[in-house]
Motif scaffolding. Structure first.
Motif, PDB file in Angstrom:
ATOM      1  N   ARG A 173       0.834  -1.209   0.000  1.00  9.28           N
ATOM      2  CA  ARG A 173       0.000   0.000   0.000  1.00  9.28           C
ATOM      3  C   ARG A 173       0.864   1.253   0.000  1.00  9.28           C
ATOM      4  NH1 ARG A 173      -2.715  -3.740   3.195  1.00  9.28           N
ATOM      5  NH2 ARG A 173      -4.839  -4.175   2.466  1.00  9.28           N
ATOM      6  N   GLY A 174       0.413   2.248  -0.750  1.00 10.67           N
ATOM      7  CA  GLY A 174       1.107   3.531  -0.767  1.00 10.67           C
ATOM      8  C   GLY A 174       1.035   4.192   0.590  1.00 10.67           C
ATOM      9  N   THR A 175       2.079   4.922   0.927  1.00 14.01           N
ATOM     10  CA  THR A 175       2.140   5.558   2.249  1.00 14.01           C
ATOM     11  C   THR A 175       1.595   6.977   2.239  1.00 14.01           C
ATOM     12  OG1 THR A 175       4.416   6.280   1.789  1.00 14.01           O
ATOM     13  CG2 THR A 175       4.129   4.182   2.932  1.00 14.01           C
ATOM     14  N   ARG A 176       1.443   7.587   1.056  1.00 11.47           N
ATOM     15  CA  ARG A 176       0.938   8.957   0.961  1.00 11.47           C
ATOM     16  C   ARG A 176      -0.104   9.053  -0.136  1.00 11.47           C
ATOM     17  NH1 ARG A 176       5.488  13.361   0.416  1.00 11.47           N
ATOM     18  NH2 ARG A 176       3.586  14.618   0.514  1.00 11.47           N
ATOM     19  N   ALA A 177      -1.121   9.881   0.106  1.00 12.75           N
ATOM     20  CA  ALA A 177      -2.144  10.107  -0.905  1.00 12.75           C
ATOM     21  C   ALA A 177      -1.690  11.211  -1.856  1.00 12.75           C
ATOM     22  CB  ALA A 177      -3.472  10.486  -0.258  1.00 12.75           C
ATOM     23  N   THR A 178      -2.061  11.065  -3.127  1.00 12.65           N
ATOM     24  CA  THR A 178      -1.779  12.078  -4.140  1.00 12.65           C
ATOM     25  C   THR A 178      -3.066  12.824  -4.447  1.00 12.65           C
ATOM     26  OG1 THR A 178      -0.003  10.751  -5.126  1.00 12.65           O
ATOM     27  CG2 THR A 178      -0.978  12.471  -6.503  1.00 12.65           C
ATOM     28  N   THR A 179      -3.060  14.144  -4.298  1.00 16.44           N
ATOM     29  CA  THR A 179      -4.246  14.965  -4.538  1.00 16.44           C
ATOM     30  C   THR A 179      -4.149  15.623  -5.904  1.00 16.44           C
ATOM     31  OG1 THR A 179      -4.477  15.414  -2.174  1.00 16.44           O
ATOM     32  CG2 THR A 179      -5.638  16.884  -3.692  1.00 16.44           C
ATOM     33  N   LEU A 180      -5.210  15.470  -6.712  1.00 17.36           N
ATOM     34  CA  LEU A 180      -5.265  16.065  -8.049  1.00 17.36           C
ATOM     35  C   LEU A 180      -6.534  16.901  -8.177  1.00 17.36           C
ATOM     36  CD1 LEU A 180      -4.257  13.023 -10.313  1.00 17.36           C
ATOM     37  CD2 LEU A 180      -2.787  14.864  -9.484  1.00 17.36           C
ATOM     38  N   PRO A 181      -6.428  18.132  -8.665  1.00 23.74           N
ATOM     39  CA  PRO A 181      -7.623  18.944  -8.914  1.00 23.74           C
ATOM     40  C   PRO A 181      -8.321  18.466 -10.178  1.00 23.74           C
ATOM     41  CG  PRO A 181      -5.685  20.105  -9.674  1.00 23.74           C
ATOM     42  CD  PRO A 181      -5.187  18.848  -9.014  1.00 23.74           C
ATOM     43  N   PRO A 182      -9.542  18.905 -10.448  1.00 27.03           N
ATOM     44  CA  PRO A 182     -10.213  18.535 -11.705  1.00 27.03           C
ATOM     45  C   PRO A 182      -9.353  18.909 -12.908  1.00 27.03           C
ATOM     46  CG  PRO A 182     -11.776  19.562 -10.199  1.00 27.03           C
ATOM     47  CD  PRO A 182     -10.427  19.712  -9.575  1.00 27.03           C
ATOM     48  N   GLY A 183      -9.137  17.943 -13.810  1.00 26.13           N
ATOM     49  CA  GLY A 183      -8.303  18.166 -14.978  1.00 26.13           C
ATOM     50  C   GLY A 183      -6.823  18.004 -14.723  1.00 26.13           C
ATOM     51  N   GLY A 184      -6.417  17.845 -13.479  1.00 26.65           N
ATOM     52  CA  GLY A 184      -5.003  17.722 -13.153  1.00 26.65           C
ATOM     53  C   GLY A 184      -4.465  16.332 -13.403  1.00 26.65           C
ATOM     54  N   GLN A 185      -3.156  16.217 -13.488  1.00 24.18           N
ATOM     55  CA  GLN A 185      -2.515  14.925 -13.651  1.00 24.18           C
ATOM     56  C   GLN A 185      -1.286  14.854 -12.754  1.00 24.18           C
ATOM     57  OE1 GLN A 185      -1.370  14.401 -17.721  1.00 24.18           O
ATOM     58  NE2 GLN A 185      -0.108  16.238 -17.793  1.00 24.18           N
ATOM     59  N   GLY A 186      -0.911  13.644 -12.394  1.00 26.13           N
ATOM     60  CA  GLY A 186       0.227  13.454 -11.507  1.00 26.13           C
ATOM     61  C   GLY A 186       0.596  11.991 -11.433  1.00 26.13           C
ATOM     62  N   GLN A 187       1.426  11.664 -10.460  1.00 20.49           N
ATOM     63  CA  GLN A 187       1.920  10.303 -10.299  1.00 20.49           C
ATOM     64  C   GLN A 187       1.537   9.758  -8.929  1.00 20.49           C
ATOM     65  OE1 GLN A 187       6.165  10.631 -10.940  1.00 20.49           O
ATOM     66  NE2 GLN A 187       5.954  10.266 -13.135  1.00 20.49           N
TER      67      GLN A 187
END
Length: 271
Positions: A173-187
């Motif tokens: 399990r990942g240790t941190r959550a990734t937050t993305l706004p509407p339309g955003g992208q990330g890893q």
């Protein structure tokens, strides 16, 4: 149909701030300095229609019609033995007067205000890549795009199967959550076990944000330290079409060569 243009989506922070006066307090004893002290804030109340939403257990997540009012109960706590001065507010104002900002914690808020139902939450998993950290620990990194109309907090889980000697591993399990706004992208990165064989492995990556989840599967081999390897997903239609054309061309060339071979006269035969 509800008018989406009249909708307001707010992502904010209900923060508690610890202030310290400009005058330094008396020095504490060695025992007090060694004891870890902290303060915080946590949500105590969840709306009954969001009990199955994991985000609502930590954040204020809600959809309301214009003119609606609601309340949430919060708990502020401190493990310090000294008296603390705190301020509770929405947003993030700066320090004022002779009061200096020392620390801040808060409860994240996702509030949608508008007519009709709640806006959709959705995201898409793109390329999944295997790699290693600088310390050599295996990891999977997924490219993700928020395709919905609300911010997402993505948490990942990886399961491995059919590895060397039919090994299985996980869940990791990942240790941190990734937050993305509407339309955003990330890893989204999930660290795996240090002692995992390189592979190949079949992987199953599941990402969740609240009630919404998406899954990606494929085959992966972890590279040596410093190298990078992409997951082998199912081939796309353009790739399949190119392979089919190449196979047809190869078959046509084989037929032509066979015909030429059959027409070539043998030694001793008349041309």
């Amino acid at each position: 149909m509800p008018d989406r243009s009249a909708r307001i989506v707010a992502a904010g922070l209900l923060a508690i701030v610890l202030h310290a006066a400009a005058v330094a307090p008396a020095a504490a004893g060695d025992a007090d300095r060694q004891r870890p002290e902290r303060f915080g804030i946590r949500l105590l109340e969840i709306h009954e229609n969001r009990l199955d939403d994991p985000r609502s257990h930590a954040f204020i997540v809600d959809h309301v019609n214009p003119g609606t009012t609601f309340t949430r109960r919060l708990e502020v706590f401190s493990t310090s033995s000294q008296r603390q001065r705190v301020s509770l507010y929405p947003g993030a104002p700066g320090p004022a007067g002779n009061i200096a900002l020392v620390n801040r914690v808060g409860v994240r808020t996702y509030l949608d205000v508008g007519p009709g139902g709640e806006p959709p939450t959705s995201f898409r998993i793109g390329e999944v890549t295997a790699g290693r950290t600088d310390a050599g620990q295996p990891r999977l990194v997924a490219e993700v795009r928020n395709t919905g109309e609300r911010a997402v907090d993505l948490e990942g889980e990886v399961r491995l199967s059919e590895g060397p000697s039919e090994l299985s591993a996980g869940p990791f399990r990942g240790t941190r959550a990734t937050t993305l706004p509407p339309g955003g992208q990330g890893q989204v990165t999930v660290l795996l076990g240090h002692d995992l064989p390189a592979g190949p492995w079949n992987f199953r990556l599941t990402l969740r944000s609240g009630r919404v989840s998406r899954t990606a599967t494929g085959t992966i081999t972890f590279p040596e330290a410093g190298e990078r390897a992409a997951a082998d997903d199912d081939p796309s239609p353009p790739v399949l079409a190119a392979c089919a054309l190449a196979a047809v061309a190869a078959a046509a060339l084989l037929v032509v060569n066979l015909r030429r071979f059959r027409r070539r006269p043998l030694d001793g035969e008349a041309a």
